[in-house]
Design an enzyme around this catalytic site. Structure first.
Site: not given
Ligand code: DX5
Ligand code: ZN
Length: 217
Positions: A36, A38, A140
């Site tokens: 993934h 971001d 989300m």
């Molecule tokens: C948040 C991102 C996520 C984030 C998740 O805006 O989209 O992908 O990296 O991180 P964790 O698993 O630490 O909540």
């Molecule tokens: Zn993400």
């Protein structure tokens, strides 16, 4: 423990960029198949993360499936470039596009998988018109923009709803949850009907190989 099948998709937002290649290699050695990524633009979300050059670099030595999550205003402006540097799937936010359908079509026409995401405060109805077009829905479970937040439990109701709609309408999108997933709440998340679990902190904080084993059970 739920017996549903799911995949763990580590989010490199929580990685150590000083040794990113080595950390990705550990994931590969531990049977991870998805990564993934971001991308944040400082407009759609308050923070800025990274973009095309980083993806191009890691593409050179990884065969993982690149799940690129664009937290970007009007992402349609960039999808060509993201496919060119190696994105296998591109997720755009329903809140970020003036013409959601056209943006998804553009991604598909480039040969990548396309996905739609919605923020915790966005009603699940907002994505209904796009479900027949997408390969995945990313729910989300925290406010987008930062890793390490706490999962908002109400997001799991959206997951259950999307799983029901998929069944009723004979559709076949995958359901991904992103944000705040830990070993402690994994069972609850998977039981809600999630196919792909994004995990940043839970994978990259501490011993990566050990964390992956725990998250995959
Ligand atoms: C948040 C991102 C996520 C984030 C998740 O805006 O989209 O992908 O990296 O991180 P964790 O698993 O630490 O909540
Ligand atoms: Zn993400």
């Amino acid at each position: 423990m739920s017996e549903r099948n799911y995949q763990v998709c580590p989010s490199i937002l929580a990685a150590d960029f000083n040794c990113l290649g080595e950390q990705i290699h550990i994931l590969e050695e531990n049977q991870i198949e998805l990564l993934h990524i971001d991308v944040m633009d400082g407009m759609f979300v308050p923070s800025i993360s990274f973009g095309m050059p980083l993806i191009a670099s890691i593409r050179g030595s990884s065969r993982l499936f690149f799940d690129v999550h664009l937290m970007v205003q009007e992402p349609g402006r960039y999808v060509e470039e993201f496919v060119k540097v190696g994105a296998d799937s591109i997720t755009v936010h329903v809140e970020a596009c003036r013409d959601v359908g056209a943006t998804l079509e553009k991604i598909k026409s480039l040969g990548a998988k396309c996905a739609i995401s919605l923020n915790p405060e966005t009603s699940v109805e907002a994505v209904l018109p796009y479900l027949p077009m997408v390969d995945m829905v990313l729910v989300m479970s925290v406010r987008p923009g930062f890793g390490g937040q706490k999962l908002i439990p109400e997001s799991l109701e959206k997951v259950a709803y999307l799983a029901r709609v998929r069944e009723e309408q004979g559709l076949d999108y995958a359901i991904e949850v992103d944000g705040g997933v830990t070993h402690g709440n994994l069972d609850e998340v998977v039981s809600a009907g999630v196919d792909i679990v994004v995990a940043g902190t839970a994978v990259f904080c501490g011993d990566i190989a050990e964390n992956v084993k725990i998250m995959r059970r």
